[in-house]
Design a protein around this motif. Sequence first.
Motif, PDB file in Angstrom:
ATOM      1  N   VAL A 114     -67.847 -80.164 -27.640  1.00 39.73           N
ATOM      2  CA  VAL A 114     -66.282 -80.327 -27.229  1.00 39.73           C
ATOM      3  C   VAL A 114     -65.553 -80.207 -28.675  1.00 39.73           C
ATOM      4  CG1 VAL A 114     -64.855 -82.532 -26.739  1.00 39.73           C
ATOM      5  CG2 VAL A 114     -67.010 -82.219 -25.677  1.00 39.73           C
ATOM      6  N   PHE A 115     -64.545 -79.183 -28.403  1.00 36.01           N
ATOM      7  CA  PHE A 115     -63.758 -78.795 -29.633  1.00 36.01           C
ATOM      8  C   PHE A 115     -62.206 -79.226 -29.703  1.00 36.01           C
ATOM      9  CE2 PHE A 115     -61.306 -75.945 -32.323  1.00 36.01           C
ATOM     10  CZ  PHE A 115     -62.164 -75.667 -33.239  1.00 36.01           C
ATOM     11  N   LEU A 116     -61.987 -80.041 -30.752  1.00 34.43           N
ATOM     12  CA  LEU A 116     -60.850 -80.688 -30.847  1.00 34.43           C
ATOM     13  C   LEU A 116     -60.054 -79.773 -32.110  1.00 34.43           C
ATOM     14  CD1 LEU A 116     -61.800 -84.388 -30.598  1.00 34.43           C
ATOM     15  CD2 LEU A 116     -60.532 -82.995 -28.640  1.00 34.43           C
ATOM     16  N   TYR A 175     -62.661 -77.594 -24.604  1.00 33.96           N
ATOM     17  CA  TYR A 175     -61.528 -77.715 -25.407  1.00 33.96           C
ATOM     18  C   TYR A 175     -60.683 -78.888 -24.851  1.00 33.96           C
ATOM     19  CZ  TYR A 175     -57.468 -76.346 -28.063  1.00 33.96           C
ATOM     20  OH  TYR A 175     -56.373 -76.612 -28.871  1.00 33.96           O
ATOM     21  N   MET A 176     -60.469 -79.300 -25.622  1.00 35.68           N
ATOM     22  CA  MET A 176     -59.409 -80.708 -25.279  1.00 35.68           C
ATOM     23  C   MET A 176     -58.163 -80.618 -25.684  1.00 35.68           C
ATOM     24  SD  MET A 176     -61.637 -84.035 -25.894  1.00 35.68           S
ATOM     25  CE  MET A 176     -60.365 -85.226 -25.606  1.00 35.68           C
ATOM     26  N   SER A 177     -57.203 -80.120 -24.778  1.00 37.35           N
ATOM     27  CA  SER A 177     -55.825 -79.874 -25.257  1.00 37.35           C
ATOM     28  C   SER A 177     -54.811 -81.217 -24.836  1.00 37.35           C
ATOM     29  CB  SER A 177     -55.217 -78.592 -24.901  1.00 37.35           C
ATOM     30  OG  SER A 177     -54.100 -78.492 -25.144  1.00 37.35           O
ATOM     31  N   PRO A 178     -54.347 -81.730 -25.786  1.00 43.88           N
ATOM     32  CA  PRO A 178     -53.276 -83.039 -25.131  1.00 43.88           C
ATOM     33  C   PRO A 178     -52.022 -82.413 -24.598  1.00 43.88           C
ATOM     34  CG  PRO A 178     -53.218 -82.869 -27.703  1.00 43.88           C
ATOM     35  CD  PRO A 178     -54.252 -82.012 -27.062  1.00 43.88           C
ATOM     36  N   GLU A 179     -51.549 -81.118 -24.832  1.00 41.94           N
ATOM     37  CA  GLU A 179     -50.581 -80.280 -24.320  1.00 41.94           C
ATOM     38  C   GLU A 179     -50.493 -79.996 -22.911  1.00 41.94           C
ATOM     39  OE1 GLU A 179     -47.889 -80.834 -26.258  1.00 41.94           O
ATOM     40  OE2 GLU A 179     -49.082 -81.499 -28.011  1.00 41.94           O
ATOM     41  N   GLY A 225     -60.386 -87.640 -31.185  1.00 41.78           N
ATOM     42  CA  GLY A 225     -61.917 -87.343 -31.528  1.00 41.78           C
ATOM     43  C   GLY A 225     -62.519 -88.811 -31.735  1.00 41.78           C
ATOM     44  N   LYS A 226     -61.831 -89.610 -32.433  1.00 38.53           N
ATOM     45  CA  LYS A 226     -62.426 -90.981 -32.523  1.00 38.53           C
ATOM     46  C   LYS A 226     -62.495 -91.837 -31.328  1.00 38.53           C
ATOM     47  CE  LYS A 226     -61.640 -95.191 -35.102  1.00 38.53           C
ATOM     48  NZ  LYS A 226     -60.778 -95.963 -36.271  1.00 38.53           N
ATOM     49  N   HIS A 227     -61.386 -91.655 -30.515  1.00 37.62           N
ATOM     50  CA  HIS A 227     -61.388 -92.108 -29.244  1.00 37.62           C
ATOM     51  C   HIS A 227     -62.524 -91.934 -28.186  1.00 37.62           C
ATOM     52  CE1 HIS A 227     -59.546 -93.527 -25.189  1.00 37.62           C
ATOM     53  NE2 HIS A 227     -59.306 -94.374 -25.769  1.00 37.62           N
ATOM     54  N   PRO A 241     -47.362 -90.128 -21.922  1.00 39.26           N
ATOM     55  CA  PRO A 241     -48.573 -90.538 -22.191  1.00 39.26           C
ATOM     56  C   PRO A 241     -49.158 -90.375 -23.361  1.00 39.26           C
ATOM     57  CG  PRO A 241     -48.629 -88.641 -20.820  1.00 39.26           C
ATOM     58  CD  PRO A 241     -47.293 -88.949 -20.877  1.00 39.26           C
ATOM     59  N   PRO A 242     -50.237 -91.146 -23.995  1.00 40.79           N
ATOM     60  CA  PRO A 242     -50.598 -91.042 -25.152  1.00 40.79           C
ATOM     61  C   PRO A 242     -51.765 -89.748 -25.127  1.00 40.79           C
ATOM     62  CG  PRO A 242     -51.876 -92.934 -24.100  1.00 40.79           C
ATOM     63  CD  PRO A 242     -50.780 -92.434 -23.376  1.00 40.79           C
ATOM     64  N   ASP A 243     -51.883 -89.293 -26.491  1.00 41.96           N
ATOM     65  CA  ASP A 243     -52.706 -88.045 -26.567  1.00 41.96           C
ATOM     66  C   ASP A 243     -54.193 -88.266 -26.156  1.00 41.96           C
ATOM     67  OD1 ASP A 243     -50.655 -86.534 -27.342  1.00 41.96           O
ATOM     68  OD2 ASP A 243     -51.258 -86.769 -29.389  1.00 41.96           O
ATOM     69  N   THR A 244     -54.752 -89.705 -26.254  1.00 34.19           N
ATOM     70  CA  THR A 244     -56.001 -89.871 -25.991  1.00 34.19           C
ATOM     71  C   THR A 244     -56.246 -90.077 -24.457  1.00 34.19           C
ATOM     72  OG1 THR A 244     -55.111 -92.286 -26.231  1.00 34.19           O
ATOM     73  CG2 THR A 244     -56.241 -91.210 -28.277  1.00 34.19           C
ATOM     74  N   GLN A 245     -55.331 -89.785 -23.646  1.00 33.51           N
ATOM     75  CA  GLN A 245     -55.498 -89.936 -22.355  1.00 33.51           C
ATOM     76  C   GLN A 245     -56.392 -88.859 -21.905  1.00 33.51           C
ATOM     77  OE1 GLN A 245     -52.324 -91.308 -19.577  1.00 33.51           O
ATOM     78  NE2 GLN A 245     -52.446 -89.326 -18.696  1.00 33.51           N
ATOM     79  N   VAL A 246     -56.483 -87.729 -22.495  1.00 39.48           N
ATOM     80  CA  VAL A 246     -57.226 -86.685 -21.932  1.00 39.48           C
ATOM     81  C   VAL A 246     -58.464 -86.888 -22.131  1.00 39.48           C
ATOM     82  CG1 VAL A 246     -57.407 -85.511 -24.409  1.00 39.48           C
ATOM     83  CG2 VAL A 246     -57.471 -84.204 -22.290  1.00 39.48           C
TER      84      VAL A 246
END
Length: 240
Positions: free
Chosen positions: A98-100, A128-132, A43-45, A8-13
Amino acid sequence: PTFTRMEPPDTQVTGSVLSLLQYYKWRKFSIIVQEEEQWETIGKHLNEQALHKNFTVNHYRKFRDPQQCCINKWIDCCTSTWPQPILKETKDFTRIYVFLGHRNLLVNFMKQMRVEQLFAEGKYMVIYMSPETAVYDELGYYLWNKEEPNMEQDMRCEDMGINVFDQWRSLIVVTGSPYRIDTTNFAAKVRQYNMLPPFEFPNSAFHQFSIYISIYAAHLYDSMMLYAKALHKMISDRGT
């Protein structure tokens, strides 16, 4: 045309974060994002989706990793006090951040919030948004930096003081659940096959450690199984 992305793309989170904000009725928040392609894309998404869903983004602030600034000799951002200007500009006009960015920088950001006593009355939250994906043994590193010189191997959480607990209570981490590769014997089987011909790859140079098996091993396995099943069905149906 034959390429299929299995990850899945990172932006899914961002969808999960907005659902969390909506659940707690936190309709206004600020975005703090590290100047790096992966984080800026997310962040943009997030910003676009938040505005589309009628959230209010109080601030959108970008920052550079101070360590990279020092390595590249960017004097303007080569400083350990980078969170101070951001907090000074935003803290009176927002309550939810919201921290990226890298999790070490998250810890530094929240430390500065603690220094300014923003957690004392429980009025601030950091998401905290983590794509991992988060492996259980690594969860503590969202709370402290493992490189800190005063972090002793057997130090208990209680030894760090009540102020640190106030900081931790004010953090929500949104991340992926552990892959099945971490909860089954799949990784052990990969290590076993790696040691066989033609690879003959040793499990470890040090007996107390096992070779880390990346999630991409599971992706490769799934891809080959899907291909094999599709090919088998096509041949069974007498396809060309």
